[in-house]
Design a protein around this motif. Structure first.
Motif, PDB file in Angstrom:
ATOM      1  N   TYR A 219      61.513 -32.123  23.455  1.00  0.00           N
ATOM      2  CA  TYR A 219      61.243 -33.603  24.096  1.00  0.00           C
ATOM      3  C   TYR A 219      62.800 -34.228  23.989  1.00  0.00           C
ATOM      4  CZ  TYR A 219      60.346 -38.582  24.372  1.00  0.00           C
ATOM      5  OH  TYR A 219      60.419 -39.893  24.908  1.00  0.00           O
TER       6      TYR A 219
ATOM      7  N   GLU B 226      52.505 -35.981  22.000  1.00  0.00           N
ATOM      8  CA  GLU B 226      52.790 -35.909  23.435  1.00  0.00           C
ATOM      9  C   GLU B 226      52.264 -37.259  23.967  1.00  0.00           C
ATOM     10  OE1 GLU B 226      51.243 -32.322  24.391  1.00  0.00           O
ATOM     11  OE2 GLU B 226      53.231 -31.329  24.098  1.00  0.00           O
ATOM     12  N   LYS B 227      51.561 -38.011  23.538  1.00  0.00           N
ATOM     13  CA  LYS B 227      50.712 -39.086  24.089  1.00  0.00           C
ATOM     14  C   LYS B 227      51.838 -40.272  23.926  1.00  0.00           C
ATOM     15  CE  LYS B 227      45.944 -38.554  22.493  1.00  0.00           C
ATOM     16  NZ  LYS B 227      45.167 -39.193  21.645  1.00  0.00           N
ATOM     17  N   ASN B 228      52.611 -40.289  22.866  1.00  0.00           N
ATOM     18  CA  ASN B 228      53.692 -41.699  22.898  1.00  0.00           C
ATOM     19  C   ASN B 228      54.600 -40.892  21.686  1.00  0.00           C
ATOM     20  OD1 ASN B 228      54.910 -43.840  22.509  1.00  0.00           O
ATOM     21  ND2 ASN B 228      53.477 -45.040  21.770  1.00  0.00           N
ATOM     22  N   PRO B 229      55.570 -40.139  22.125  1.00  0.00           N
ATOM     23  CA  PRO B 229      56.697 -39.561  21.462  1.00  0.00           C
ATOM     24  C   PRO B 229      57.661 -40.531  20.852  1.00  0.00           C
ATOM     25  CG  PRO B 229      56.905 -38.653  23.438  1.00  0.00           C
ATOM     26  CD  PRO B 229      55.734 -39.546  23.728  1.00  0.00           C
ATOM     27  N   ASP B 230      58.003 -41.467  21.347  1.00  0.00           N
ATOM     28  CA  ASP B 230      58.899 -42.585  21.160  1.00  0.00           C
ATOM     29  C   ASP B 230      58.537 -43.333  19.833  1.00  0.00           C
ATOM     30  OD1 ASP B 230      61.197 -41.934  22.814  1.00  0.00           O
ATOM     31  OD2 ASP B 230      60.213 -43.003  24.419  1.00  0.00           O
ATOM     32  N   TYR B 231      56.967 -43.477  19.961  1.00  0.00           N
ATOM     33  CA  TYR B 231      56.445 -44.203  18.758  1.00  0.00           C
ATOM     34  C   TYR B 231      56.778 -43.138  17.413  1.00  0.00           C
ATOM     35  CZ  TYR B 231      53.223 -46.122  15.406  1.00  0.00           C
ATOM     36  OH  TYR B 231      52.353 -46.691  14.462  1.00  0.00           O
ATOM     37  N   TYR B 232      56.574 -42.110  17.525  1.00  0.00           N
ATOM     38  CA  TYR B 232      56.726 -41.426  16.152  1.00  0.00           C
ATOM     39  C   TYR B 232      58.010 -41.232  15.723  1.00  0.00           C
ATOM     40  CZ  TYR B 232      51.663 -40.569  16.427  1.00  0.00           C
ATOM     41  OH  TYR B 232      50.347 -40.947  16.170  1.00  0.00           O
TER      42      TYR B 232
ATOM     43  N   GLU C 273      48.985 -35.618  19.704  1.00  0.00           N
ATOM     44  CA  GLU C 273      49.188 -37.131  19.299  1.00  0.00           C
ATOM     45  C   GLU C 273      50.479 -37.344  19.386  1.00  0.00           C
ATOM     46  OE1 GLU C 273      47.606 -40.746  18.225  1.00  0.00           O
ATOM     47  OE2 GLU C 273      46.598 -38.888  18.699  1.00  0.00           O
TER      48      GLU C 273
END
Length: 56
Positions: free
Chosen positions: A23, A40-46, A38
């Motif tokens: 990423y 890959e659904k929203n990498p920036d969140y993690y 999980e």
């Protein structure tokens, strides 16, 4: 040196990790398929909020 799973916070050995994803030019390693999906659904969140424990 172990990497930290960005979803659950577990330590993962990059040499033996089965689950990983690239990423924005950086490789991330995961303890499980569920954590990888999980992320890959929203990498920036993690990457912004840090690990939150195992996804349900």
């Amino acid at each position: 040196m172990p990497e930290v799973d960005p979803v659950c916070g577990m330590h993962v050995d990059p040499a033996t990790a089965k689950y990983k994803t690239l990423y924005k030019g950086k490789m991330y390693y995961f303890c499980s398929h569920m954590c990888k999906v999980e992320f890959e659904k929203n990498p920036d969140y993690y990457l912004t909020h840090g690990p939150k424990g195992m996804p349900h």
